[in-house]
Design a protein around this motif. Structure first.
Motif, short mmCIF file in Angstrom:
data_model
loop_
_atom_site.label_atom_id
_atom_site.label_comp_id
_atom_site.label_asym_id
_atom_site.label_seq_id
_atom_site.Cartn_x
_atom_site.Cartn_y
_atom_site.Cartn_z
N ARG A 216 1.11 -1.44 0.35
CA ARG A 216 0.54 -0.17 -0.25
C ARG A 216 1.29 0.91 -0.01
NH1 ARG A 216 -4.77 -0.09 4.49
NH2 ARG A 216 -5.10 -1.33 3.16
N SER A 217 0.68 2.38 -0.68
CA SER A 217 1.40 3.31 -0.38
C SER A 217 1.96 4.05 0.84
CB SER A 217 0.68 4.54 -1.58
OG SER A 217 1.01 6.11 -1.32
N ARG A 218 2.58 4.28 1.34
CA ARG A 218 2.52 4.97 2.06
C ARG A 218 2.48 6.40 2.92
NH1 ARG A 218 6.49 1.26 1.21
NH2 ARG A 218 7.64 2.80 -0.10
N ARG A 219 2.18 6.62 1.74
CA ARG A 219 2.32 8.61 1.46
C ARG A 219 1.67 8.68 -0.02
NH1 ARG A 219 7.40 11.87 2.58
NH2 ARG A 219 7.89 11.13 0.94
N ASP A 220 1.06 9.84 0.21
CA ASP A 220 0.29 10.81 -0.90
C ASP A 220 0.13 12.02 -0.84
OD1 ASP A 220 -0.85 7.61 -2.21
OD2 ASP A 220 -3.09 7.89 -2.05
N VAL A 221 0.54 12.45 -1.81
CA VAL A 221 1.16 13.36 -1.31
C VAL A 221 0.81 14.52 -2.56
CG1 VAL A 221 3.00 15.84 -2.23
CG2 VAL A 221 3.70 13.27 -0.12
N VAL A 222 -0.78 15.64 -2.74
CA VAL A 222 -0.48 17.01 -3.75
C VAL A 222 -0.38 17.98 -3.34
CG1 VAL A 222 -3.24 18.06 -3.94
CG2 VAL A 222 -3.75 15.58 -3.23
N LEU A 223 0.07 18.25 -4.54
CA LEU A 223 0.91 18.78 -4.57
C LEU A 223 -0.13 20.71 -5.66
CD1 LEU A 223 3.59 21.29 -4.91
CD2 LEU A 223 4.45 20.51 -7.26
N VAL A 224 0.36 21.82 -4.92
CA VAL A 224 -1.29 22.69 -5.55
C VAL A 224 -0.21 23.92 -5.18
CG1 VAL A 224 -3.06 24.12 -4.43
CG2 VAL A 224 -2.44 21.81 -3.76
N VAL A 225 -0.21 23.56 -6.74
CA VAL A 225 0.62 25.18 -7.72
C VAL A 225 0.35 26.41 -8.16
CG1 VAL A 225 2.61 25.73 -9.02
CG2 VAL A 225 2.63 23.48 -8.55
N ASP A 226 0.71 27.75 -7.37
CA ASP A 226 -0.25 29.14 -7.67
C ASP A 226 0.29 29.17 -9.66
OD1 ASP A 226 -0.79 31.43 -8.10
OD2 ASP A 226 -0.53 32.10 -6.43
#
Length: 283
Positions: free
Chosen positions: A116-126
């Motif tokens: 299972r994925s250990r970490r999920d990251v959402v990058l939010v770019v202006d």
């Protein structure tokens, strides 16, 4: 410089005094845009694209050691020591181990498990304003650094201005070069609606079952459209803020978002500051 709020990370405490322009609200309606209608047909400026790709190839943050406690799941197959779960033996790896250990233990047997994925990251770019100069360099550095670090995890990308678009969802792997191409093909926009950007990012993280769910916001935090983003920030399990300080910026609001989002705050003046800052933010 990375500011560790409340010791390690922000506490989400709303009783502390707020700063910045976050109280500025407007009635402007934001909407989530479809990627197909958003991206320009023409290729991005060749010089800008070449610069971004050079930075992407050069920059990477250091890899973290594998977590032996990673949970079994439905993700990628990995060779791991036997933990009384899987009976799918990886013969090649097991033979390698046994040649060094004539009297093996159970855990010397290597098996194949889906992780299972250990970490999920959402990058939010202006992307409000123009994606040129140091702004595009910092975006390139952030995408490249996160893509390199999250090789075993999942990364989603949200671009925002007065509206927002989910360019890549968590379940879809996209190379850093293509992520950059998508960012650079978004037409220049004017206003900055941080609240709606966080709304889209939070919805994407809400679909995740990863043990660690994180959002990284790259912005100057000059919020000038939509509701106050601070109340939404406190709903994140972990929200870090990379504040672009090469032009006009709102440091108090950026710090508030990280504090309320149980995260850390890092001002970055140029693209060379991005990778060291991310090392600290995601530790």
């Amino acid at each position: 410089m990375v500011v560790d709020l409340a010791g390690e990370r922000g506490t989400g405490d709303l009783t502390q005094a707020a700063g910045g322009q976050g109280a500025l609200t407007t009635r402007q309606t934001a909407r989530r845009r479809d990627v197909a209608e958003l991206l320009e047909d023409r290729a991005p400026d060749p010089e800008v694209a070449a610069l971004a790709q050079r930075i992407a190839r050069r920059l990477a943050i250091r890899r973290r050691p594998r977590d032996p406690r990673a949970e079994r799941g439905s993700g990628r197959l990995a060779s791991v020591p036997y933990r009384y779960r899987s009976d799918d033996i990886d013969l090649d790896r097991t033979i390698e181990v046994l040649t060094e250990r004539p009297v093996p233990e159970d855990t010397d047997i290597v098996v194949r498990e889906r992780m299972r994925s250990r970490r999920d990251v959402v990058l939010v770019v202006d992307v409000s304003g123009s994606m040129r100069g140091e702004k595009v360099r910092m975006a390139a550095a952030t995408v490249a650094a996160l893509s390199a670090d999250l090789v075993d995890d999942r990364l989603a990308l949200v671009a925002f201005w007065s509206d927002a678009a989910l360019l890549t969802p968590l379940e879809q792997y996209v190379p850093a070069s293509r992520l950059l191409d998508q960012l650079l093909r978004i037409p220049a926009r004017g206003l900055t609606n941080v609240h709606f950007a966080l709304t889209v990012a939070h919805a994407e993280l809400a679909r995740s079952s990863a043990r660690r769910r994180t959002a990284v916001l790259l912005t100057d935090a000059v919020h000038n459209a939509g509701p106050d983003p601070r109340l939404l920030a406190r709903r994140f399990p972990e929200l870090h803020v990379l504040l672009q300080t090469d032009g006009e910026h709102d440091a108090p609001l950026g710090a508030d978002l990280a504090r309320l989002g149980h995260g850390r705050f890092a001002p970055v003046a140029g693209h060379r500051d991005v990778a060291p800052a991310l090392n600290r933010l995601l530790r």
